[in-house]
Design a protein around this motif. Structure first.
Motif, PDB file in Angstrom:
ATOM      1  N   VAL A  77     -11.788 -14.838   8.893  1.00  0.00           N
ATOM      2  CA  VAL A  77     -11.387 -14.514   7.526  1.00  0.00           C
ATOM      3  C   VAL A  77     -12.275 -13.412   6.960  1.00  0.00           C
ATOM      4  CG1 VAL A  77     -11.209 -15.407   5.153  1.00  0.00           C
ATOM      5  CG2 VAL A  77     -10.437 -16.813   7.091  1.00  0.00           C
ATOM      6  N   GLU A  78     -13.582 -13.521   7.213  1.00  0.00           N
ATOM      7  CA  GLU A  78     -14.520 -12.515   6.703  1.00  0.00           C
ATOM      8  C   GLU A  78     -14.292 -11.160   7.361  1.00  0.00           C
ATOM      9  OE1 GLU A  78     -16.861 -11.257   3.928  1.00  0.00           O
ATOM     10  OE2 GLU A  78     -16.417 -13.404   4.120  1.00  0.00           O
ATOM     11  N   GLN A  79     -13.867 -11.158   8.607  1.00  0.00           N
ATOM     12  CA  GLN A  79     -13.565  -9.893   9.286  1.00  0.00           C
ATOM     13  C   GLN A  79     -12.426  -9.164   8.587  1.00  0.00           C
ATOM     14  OE1 GLN A  79     -12.842 -10.325  13.495  1.00  0.00           O
ATOM     15  NE2 GLN A  79     -12.224  -8.200  13.769  1.00  0.00           N
ATOM     16  N   VAL A  80     -11.384  -9.902   8.211  1.00  0.00           N
ATOM     17  CA  VAL A  80     -10.272  -9.298   7.461  1.00  0.00           C
ATOM     18  C   VAL A  80     -10.758  -8.822   6.101  1.00  0.00           C
ATOM     19  CG1 VAL A  80      -7.973  -9.679   6.490  1.00  0.00           C
ATOM     20  CG2 VAL A  80      -8.597 -10.754   8.666  1.00  0.00           C
ATOM     21  N   ALA A  81     -11.549  -9.666   5.424  1.00  0.00           N
ATOM     22  CA  ALA A  81     -12.070  -9.307   4.108  1.00  0.00           C
ATOM     23  C   ALA A  81     -12.909  -8.036   4.164  1.00  0.00           C
ATOM     24  CB  ALA A  81     -12.877 -10.460   3.529  1.00  0.00           C
ATOM     25  N   ASP A  82     -13.731  -7.922   5.196  1.00  0.00           N
ATOM     26  CA  ASP A  82     -14.558  -6.717   5.365  1.00  0.00           C
ATOM     27  C   ASP A  82     -13.697  -5.475   5.498  1.00  0.00           C
ATOM     28  OD1 ASP A  82     -16.941  -8.087   5.160  1.00  0.00           O
ATOM     29  OD2 ASP A  82     -17.237  -8.257   7.339  1.00  0.00           O
ATOM     30  N   ALA A  93      -6.623  -1.818  12.131  1.00  0.00           N
ATOM     31  CA  ALA A  93      -6.744  -1.851  13.592  1.00  0.00           C
ATOM     32  C   ALA A  93      -8.126  -1.394  14.039  1.00  0.00           C
ATOM     33  CB  ALA A  93      -5.662  -0.990  14.227  1.00  0.00           C
ATOM     34  N   SER A  94      -8.683  -0.418  13.339  1.00  0.00           N
ATOM     35  CA  SER A  94     -10.020   0.071  13.708  1.00  0.00           C
ATOM     36  C   SER A  94     -11.097  -0.975  13.459  1.00  0.00           C
ATOM     37  CB  SER A  94     -10.343   1.345  12.922  1.00  0.00           C
ATOM     38  OG  SER A  94     -10.599   1.068  11.553  1.00  0.00           O
ATOM     39  N   HIS A  95     -10.771  -1.971  12.613  1.00  0.00           N
ATOM     40  CA  HIS A  95     -11.695  -3.079  12.355  1.00  0.00           C
ATOM     41  C   HIS A  95     -11.305  -4.333  13.150  1.00  0.00           C
ATOM     42  CE1 HIS A  95     -12.943  -0.518   9.032  1.00  0.00           C
ATOM     43  NE2 HIS A  95     -13.957  -1.338   8.800  1.00  0.00           N
ATOM     44  N   SER A 116       0.846  -1.190   0.000  1.00  0.00           N
ATOM     45  CA  SER A 116       0.000   0.000   0.000  1.00  0.00           C
ATOM     46  C   SER A 116       0.883   1.241   0.000  1.00  0.00           C
ATOM     47  CB  SER A 116      -0.919   0.029   1.222  1.00  0.00           C
ATOM     48  OG  SER A 116      -1.601   1.277   1.305  1.00  0.00           O
ATOM     49  N   ASN A 117       0.518   2.222  -0.818  1.00  0.00           N
ATOM     50  CA  ASN A 117       1.224   3.501  -0.819  1.00  0.00           C
ATOM     51  C   ASN A 117       0.899   4.324   0.425  1.00  0.00           C
ATOM     52  OD1 ASN A 117       2.551   3.153  -3.299  1.00  0.00           O
ATOM     53  ND2 ASN A 117       0.747   3.827  -4.437  1.00  0.00           N
ATOM     54  N   HIS A 118      -0.078   3.859   1.181  1.00  0.00           N
ATOM     55  CA  HIS A 118      -0.510   4.563   2.395  1.00  0.00           C
ATOM     56  C   HIS A 118      -0.477   3.582   3.564  1.00  0.00           C
ATOM     57  CE1 HIS A 118      -1.975   7.813  -0.251  1.00  0.00           C
ATOM     58  NE2 HIS A 118      -2.429   6.840  -1.017  1.00  0.00           N
ATOM     59  N   ARG A 119       0.698   3.023   3.809  1.00  0.00           N
ATOM     60  CA  ARG A 119       0.796   1.901   4.742  1.00  0.00           C
ATOM     61  C   ARG A 119       0.321   2.250   6.144  1.00  0.00           C
ATOM     62  NH1 ARG A 119       6.392  -1.128   4.976  1.00  0.00           N
ATOM     63  NH2 ARG A 119       7.132   0.744   6.041  1.00  0.00           N
ATOM     64  N   GLU A 120       0.774   3.352   6.692  1.00  0.00           N
ATOM     65  CA  GLU A 120       0.397   3.683   8.065  1.00  0.00           C
ATOM     66  C   GLU A 120      -1.114   3.865   8.189  1.00  0.00           C
ATOM     67  OE1 GLU A 120       2.547   6.894   9.777  1.00  0.00           O
ATOM     68  OE2 GLU A 120       4.522   5.975   9.450  1.00  0.00           O
ATOM     69  N   ALA A 121      -1.701   4.546   7.218  1.00  0.00           N
ATOM     70  CA  ALA A 121      -3.152   4.758   7.259  1.00  0.00           C
ATOM     71  C   ALA A 121      -3.894   3.441   7.095  1.00  0.00           C
ATOM     72  CB  ALA A 121      -3.563   5.749   6.169  1.00  0.00           C
ATOM     73  N   PHE A 122      -3.366   2.566   6.239  1.00  0.00           N
ATOM     74  CA  PHE A 122      -4.016   1.265   6.033  1.00  0.00           C
ATOM     75  C   PHE A 122      -3.943   0.418   7.296  1.00  0.00           C
ATOM     76  CE2 PHE A 122      -3.668  -3.216   4.382  1.00  0.00           C
ATOM     77  CZ  PHE A 122      -5.021  -3.362   4.098  1.00  0.00           C
ATOM     78  N   GLN A 123      -2.796   0.422   7.965  1.00  0.00           N
ATOM     79  CA  GLN A 123      -2.674  -0.338   9.204  1.00  0.00           C
ATOM     80  C   GLN A 123      -3.597   0.214  10.291  1.00  0.00           C
ATOM     81  OE1 GLN A 123       1.912  -0.509   9.446  1.00  0.00           O
ATOM     82  NE2 GLN A 123       1.249  -2.529  10.157  1.00  0.00           N
ATOM     83  N   ALA A 124      -3.723   1.526  10.338  1.00  0.00           N
ATOM     84  CA  ALA A 124      -4.645   2.123  11.302  1.00  0.00           C
ATOM     85  C   ALA A 124      -6.084   1.730  10.979  1.00  0.00           C
ATOM     86  CB  ALA A 124      -4.493   3.644  11.293  1.00  0.00           C
ATOM     87  N   HIS A 125      -6.412   1.685   9.689  1.00  0.00           N
ATOM     88  CA  HIS A 125      -7.747   1.259   9.260  1.00  0.00           C
ATOM     89  C   HIS A 125      -8.007  -0.183   9.683  1.00  0.00           C
ATOM     90  CE1 HIS A 125     -11.130   0.410   6.552  1.00  0.00           C
ATOM     91  NE2 HIS A 125     -10.448  -0.644   6.137  1.00  0.00           N
ATOM     92  N   ILE A 171     -10.711  -5.077   4.265  1.00  0.00           N
ATOM     93  CA  ILE A 171     -10.148  -4.791   2.941  1.00  0.00           C
ATOM     94  C   ILE A 171     -11.173  -4.072   2.064  1.00  0.00           C
ATOM     95  CG2 ILE A 171      -9.297  -5.863   0.813  1.00  0.00           C
ATOM     96  CD1 ILE A 171      -8.079  -8.073   2.562  1.00  0.00           C
ATOM     97  N   ARG A 172     -12.415  -4.565   2.090  1.00  0.00           N
ATOM     98  CA  ARG A 172     -13.477  -3.939   1.288  1.00  0.00           C
ATOM     99  C   ARG A 172     -13.703  -2.474   1.676  1.00  0.00           C
ATOM    100  NH1 ARG A 172     -16.217  -8.692   2.737  1.00  0.00           N
ATOM    101  NH2 ARG A 172     -16.376 -10.205   1.039  1.00  0.00           N
ATOM    102  N   ALA A 173     -13.596  -2.206   2.965  1.00  0.00           N
ATOM    103  CA  ALA A 173     -13.933  -0.881   3.472  1.00  0.00           C
ATOM    104  C   ALA A 173     -12.794   0.135   3.313  1.00  0.00           C
ATOM    105  CB  ALA A 173     -14.328  -0.981   4.946  1.00  0.00           C
ATOM    106  N   TRP A 174     -11.647  -0.338   2.891  1.00  0.00           N
ATOM    107  CA  TRP A 174     -10.483   0.570   2.809  1.00  0.00           C
ATOM    108  C   TRP A 174     -10.606   1.502   1.607  1.00  0.00           C
ATOM    109  CZ3 TRP A 174      -6.702   3.249   4.547  1.00  0.00           C
ATOM    110  CH2 TRP A 174      -5.648   3.659   3.724  1.00  0.00           C
ATOM    111  N   SER A 175     -10.296   2.753   1.851  1.00  0.00           N
ATOM    112  CA  SER A 175     -10.224   3.745   0.781  1.00  0.00           C
ATOM    113  C   SER A 175      -9.053   4.663   1.065  1.00  0.00           C
ATOM    114  CB  SER A 175     -11.510   4.573   0.722  1.00  0.00           C
ATOM    115  OG  SER A 175     -11.436   5.542  -0.295  1.00  0.00           O
ATOM    116  N   PRO A 176      -8.044   4.674   0.188  1.00  0.00           N
ATOM    117  CA  PRO A 176      -6.854   5.493   0.463  1.00  0.00           C
ATOM    118  C   PRO A 176      -7.163   6.991   0.398  1.00  0.00           C
ATOM    119  CG  PRO A 176      -6.722   4.514  -1.726  1.00  0.00           C
ATOM    120  CD  PRO A 176      -7.928   3.913  -1.057  1.00  0.00           C
TER     121      PRO A 176
END
Length: 297
Positions: free
Chosen positions: A285-290, A232-234, A221-230, A292-297
């Protein structure tokens, strides 16, 4: 490396995005790490970059099957054999991976496996194995792992140590081995499901079927820190394997400042590891998938 007769003055080619384990071994054997770049899709050794290294300094290649993906061994062997270089496979994360019907560890001159508890085939403590088809090399490796003995109390091979696999760990591994292929299949299924989830701005490591056993599921991800925070929020854990490329590690005190590995350096700023192991239930697995679906850079 010692079993291959490597030592001071010998260069060992390797990648710089794999946690510095091969470099640590090279230094312990008195050798010099020589770094080549990686393929941006597989995140593994780029055979074309390997071919640019000087044949005058390199005597061996360590091929790390990083994250569980078996490297392009035919292409790497083609380069190495044309230069007269020995090939060592680092299979610490690739138990059971296969390409063209050949398993990880059966391609090179020697191969090293880790049985650390987190591995696809893990013991309940530290452990590992060296495998190979050449009797002379294997005899030397067996001697080196037990003081350099060639007979009880008769040390012959220099550089020997006490490095035997504990019998209790070996028994645990024998009990777990029959489940390896099934557990690897579960890992593949989870990683494949993640790839199929709609996602924005995420790039997964290449998937190559049975050549990948997904010790780790890694994306970029070009936005790694934000993605990891996202994540964690899930409620989803993540990690970075590995954040600092070998040639930029502080321990070198600038020794490799002149080395430029543009793909490696970019990838180390982008990689993220997400949960993927055979003990995850479908809800997890579905929790992780959810997420991923909800991520928006």
């Amino acid at each position: 490396m010692r079993a291959l007769g490597l030592g001071p003055g010998d260069g060992v080619a390797m990648v710089a995005n794999a946690g510095m384990y091969a470099a640590t071994a090279a230094v312990a054997a008195g050798c010099t790490p020589v770094y080549c770049d990686i393929n941006p899709g597989t995140l593994l050794m780029d055979p074309d970059s390997l071919a640019t290294l000087s044949g005058e300094t390199v005597r061996a290649v360590v091929v790390t099957h990083l994250y569980g993906l078996l490297a392009d061994m035919p292409a790497i062997l083609n380069v190495a054999r044309s230069r007269g270089w020995a090939v060592i496979e680092d299979c610490a994360q690739a138990h059971g991976a296969q390409r063209d019907g050949k398993r990880a560890g059966s391609w090179g001159d020697l191969a090293a496996f880790s049985f650390y508890p987190t591995k696809n085939l893990g013991a309940c403590g530290d452990g590992g194995a060296v495998v190979g088809a050449d009797k002379t090399l294997m005899d030397r490796a067996r001697s080196l792992r037990q003081y350099g003995w060639r007979g009880k109390y008769y040390a012959v091979e220099p550089g020997g140590r006490n490095s035997r696999l504990d019998e209790l760990q070996a028994a645990i591994l024998l009990a777990k081995l029959p489940a390896l292929d099934q557990q690897n299949a579960r890992r593949r299924a989870i990683a494949s499901y993640y790839r199929g989830v709609p996602h924005s701005g995420l790039v997964f490591q290449d998937d190559e079927g049975e050549a990948h056993v997904h010790h780790l599921c890694v994306l970029r991800s070009n936005h790694r820190e934000a993605f990891q925070a996202h994540l964690a929020s899930h409620g989803v854990a993540s990690d970075i394997h590995y954040p600092c490329p070998d040639h930029r590690q502080p321990v070198w005190n600038g020794r490799f400042n002149g080395v430029r590995l543009p793909v490696t350096e970019r990838v180390c700023q982008e990689v993220v590891t997400i949960p993927c192991h055979p003990w995850m239930d479908d809800g997890e697995v579905e929790q992780v998938a959810d997420a991923i679906r909800a991520w928006s850079p």
